[in-house]
Write a protein that holds these residues in place. Structure first.
Motif, PDB file in Angstrom:
ATOM      1  N   MET A 114       0.923  -0.982  -0.515  1.00 54.24           N
ATOM      2  CA  MET A 114       0.015  -0.384  -0.043  1.00 54.24           C
ATOM      3  C   MET A 114       0.913   1.375   0.202  1.00 54.24           C
ATOM      4  N   ASP A 115      -0.149   2.161  -0.632  1.00 53.69           N
ATOM      5  CA  ASP A 115       1.173   3.908  -0.150  1.00 53.69           C
ATOM      6  C   ASP A 115       1.080   4.284   1.143  1.00 53.69           C
ATOM      7  N   ILE A 116       2.155   4.311   1.067  1.00 52.76           N
ATOM      8  CA  ILE A 116       2.261   5.029   2.337  1.00 52.76           C
ATOM      9  C   ILE A 116       2.804   6.322   2.811  1.00 52.76           C
ATOM     10  N   GLU A 117       1.718   6.619   2.739  1.00 49.68           N
ATOM     11  CA  GLU A 117       1.487   8.200   2.555  1.00 49.68           C
ATOM     12  C   GLU A 117       1.680   8.775   4.228  1.00 49.68           C
ATOM     13  N   THR A 118       0.864  10.215   4.502  1.00 44.66           N
ATOM     14  CA  THR A 118       0.334  11.039   5.354  1.00 44.66           C
ATOM     15  C   THR A 118      -0.532  11.552   4.988  1.00 44.66           C
ATOM     16  N   TYR A 119      -2.363  11.641   5.616  1.00 44.91           N
ATOM     17  CA  TYR A 119      -3.183  11.751   5.056  1.00 44.91           C
ATOM     18  C   TYR A 119      -3.867  12.331   6.404  1.00 44.91           C
ATOM     19  N   LYS A 120      -4.791  14.158   5.786  1.00 38.90           N
ATOM     20  CA  LYS A 120      -5.424  14.060   6.848  1.00 38.90           C
ATOM     21  C   LYS A 120      -6.881  13.798   6.483  1.00 38.90           C
ATOM     22  N   VAL A 121      -7.321  13.924   8.020  1.00 32.85           N
ATOM     23  CA  VAL A 121      -9.371  13.445   7.753  1.00 32.85           C
ATOM     24  C   VAL A 121      -9.588  14.895   8.492  1.00 32.85           C
ATOM     25  N   GLN A 122     -11.001  15.410   7.753  1.00 35.02           N
ATOM     26  CA  GLN A 122     -11.436  16.057   8.639  1.00 35.02           C
ATOM     27  C   GLN A 122     -12.534  15.790   9.567  1.00 35.02           C
ATOM     28  N   SER A 123     -12.970  16.520  10.393  1.00 37.25           N
ATOM     29  CA  SER A 123     -14.105  16.296  12.088  1.00 37.25           C
ATOM     30  C   SER A 123     -14.699  15.421  11.289  1.00 37.25           C
ATOM     31  N   GLY A 124     -15.393  14.735  10.984  1.00 37.82           N
ATOM     32  CA  GLY A 124     -16.491  13.896  10.857  1.00 37.82           C
ATOM     33  C   GLY A 124     -16.304  13.190   9.183  1.00 37.82           C
ATOM     34  N   GLY A 125     -15.301  13.065   8.874  1.00 39.54           N
ATOM     35  CA  GLY A 125     -14.761  12.616   7.472  1.00 39.54           C
ATOM     36  C   GLY A 125     -14.341  11.057   7.472  1.00 39.54           C
ATOM     37  N   THR A 126     -14.377  10.283   6.359  1.00 37.01           N
ATOM     38  CA  THR A 126     -13.204   9.434   6.369  1.00 37.01           C
ATOM     39  C   THR A 126     -12.464   9.030   5.332  1.00 37.01           C
ATOM     40  N   LEU A 127     -11.719   8.168   5.165  1.00 36.90           N
ATOM     41  CA  LEU A 127     -10.632   8.251   4.438  1.00 36.90           C
ATOM     42  C   LEU A 127     -10.511   6.294   4.794  1.00 36.90           C
ATOM     43  N   THR A 128     -10.933   6.102   2.741  1.00 43.97           N
ATOM     44  CA  THR A 128     -10.880   4.894   2.889  1.00 43.97           C
ATOM     45  C   THR A 128      -9.082   4.913   1.366  1.00 43.97           C
ATOM     46  N   LEU A 129      -8.152   3.387   2.638  1.00 44.04           N
ATOM     47  CA  LEU A 129      -7.342   3.331   2.127  1.00 44.04           C
ATOM     48  C   LEU A 129      -7.600   2.035   1.295  1.00 44.04           C
ATOM     49  N   ASN A 130      -7.096   1.601  -0.507  1.00 44.49           N
ATOM     50  CA  ASN A 130      -6.950   0.065  -0.675  1.00 44.49           C
ATOM     51  C   ASN A 130      -5.898  -0.381  -1.091  1.00 44.49           C
ATOM     52  N   TYR A 131      -5.653  -1.394  -0.979  1.00 49.91           N
ATOM     53  CA  TYR A 131      -3.999  -2.164  -0.457  1.00 49.91           C
ATOM     54  C   TYR A 131      -4.034  -3.090  -1.431  1.00 49.91           C
ATOM     55  N   GLU A 132      -3.172  -4.125  -1.748  1.00 45.89           N
ATOM     56  CA  GLU A 132      -2.714  -5.216  -3.131  1.00 45.89           C
ATOM     57  C   GLU A 132      -2.222  -6.460  -2.091  1.00 45.89           C
ATOM     58  N   ILE A 133      -3.133  -7.370  -2.603  1.00 47.39           N
ATOM     59  CA  ILE A 133      -2.935  -8.495  -1.657  1.00 47.39           C
ATOM     60  C   ILE A 133      -2.236  -9.244  -2.721  1.00 47.39           C
ATOM     61  N   LYS A 134      -0.566  -9.715  -2.387  1.00 47.88           N
ATOM     62  CA  LYS A 134       0.032  -9.918  -3.256  1.00 47.88           C
ATOM     63  C   LYS A 134       1.224 -11.187  -2.227  1.00 47.88           C
ATOM     64  N   PRO A 135       0.933 -12.389  -2.011  1.00 42.90           N
ATOM     65  CA  PRO A 135       1.253 -13.232  -1.214  1.00 42.90           C
ATOM     66  C   PRO A 135       2.652 -13.980  -1.932  1.00 42.90           C
ATOM     67  N   PRO A 136       3.860 -13.686  -1.699  1.00 38.82           N
ATOM     68  CA  PRO A 136       5.006 -14.822  -2.193  1.00 38.82           C
ATOM     69  C   PRO A 136       3.959 -16.151  -2.743  1.00 38.82           C
TER      70      PRO A 136
END
Length: 152
Positions: free
Chosen positions: A84-106
């Motif tokens: 997944m992208d390792i960044e810094t995210y700001k979330v406003q009061s009452g807001g939501t943040l959805t982070l997508n990630y990839e599942i890739k087992p060796p």
């Protein structure tokens, strides 16, 4: 018996009233994500953070391998199957943040169940640690991601 029950409810209501302006519980959904995959394949997942506080928060996610038997994080990066992208995210009061990630087992994962944690850590200003949090505890929530490696 009724008197004890009524007294307990009244006491709980008083405590809730006294602390009602100070308690905020941010949330993650889903808290547990489980998926069956084959080794070497690619899939996706997501986690949604909801900021239920009155202030904007800054979130920095990271991924860690997890040992479910010992209930502890594993520092070995070979066990990490989430990207997944390792960044810094700001979330406003009452807001939501959805982070997508990839599942890739060796490709060398044997059939079985493996665990990772998606940890969403709040980034606090350095003045917060000394004035409001002298113990230096870290405010973080995590999603448990379990993959079941299936036979091909």
């Amino acid at each position: 018996m009724k008197f004890k029950h009524t007294l307990t409810i009244c006491f709980a209501a008083i405590l809730l009233f006294l602390n009602s302006g100070e308690i905020f519980a941010d949330s993650l959904t889903p808290s547990i994500f489980e998926k069956g995959v084959t080794a070497g394949s690619t899939s996706t997942g997501a986690v949604t953070f909801t900021n239920e506080s009155l202030d904007e928060v800054v979130i920095k996610p990271y991924v860690s391998a997890y040992d479910a038997k010992l209930l502890q994080l594993i520092s070995d990066e070979k066990g990490i199957f989430l990207k997944m992208d390792i960044e810094t995210y700001k979330v406003q009061s009452g807001g939501t943040l959805t982070l997508n990630y990839e599942i890739k087992p060796p490709a060398n994962f044997t059939p079985g169940t493996y665990f990772n944690l998606v940890v969403l850590q709040k980034v606090m200003p350095s003045t917060y640690l000394t004035t409001k949090n002298p113990t230096g505890t870290i405010d973080a929530l995590s999603q448990l991601v379990a993959i079941n490696i299936l036979e091909q």
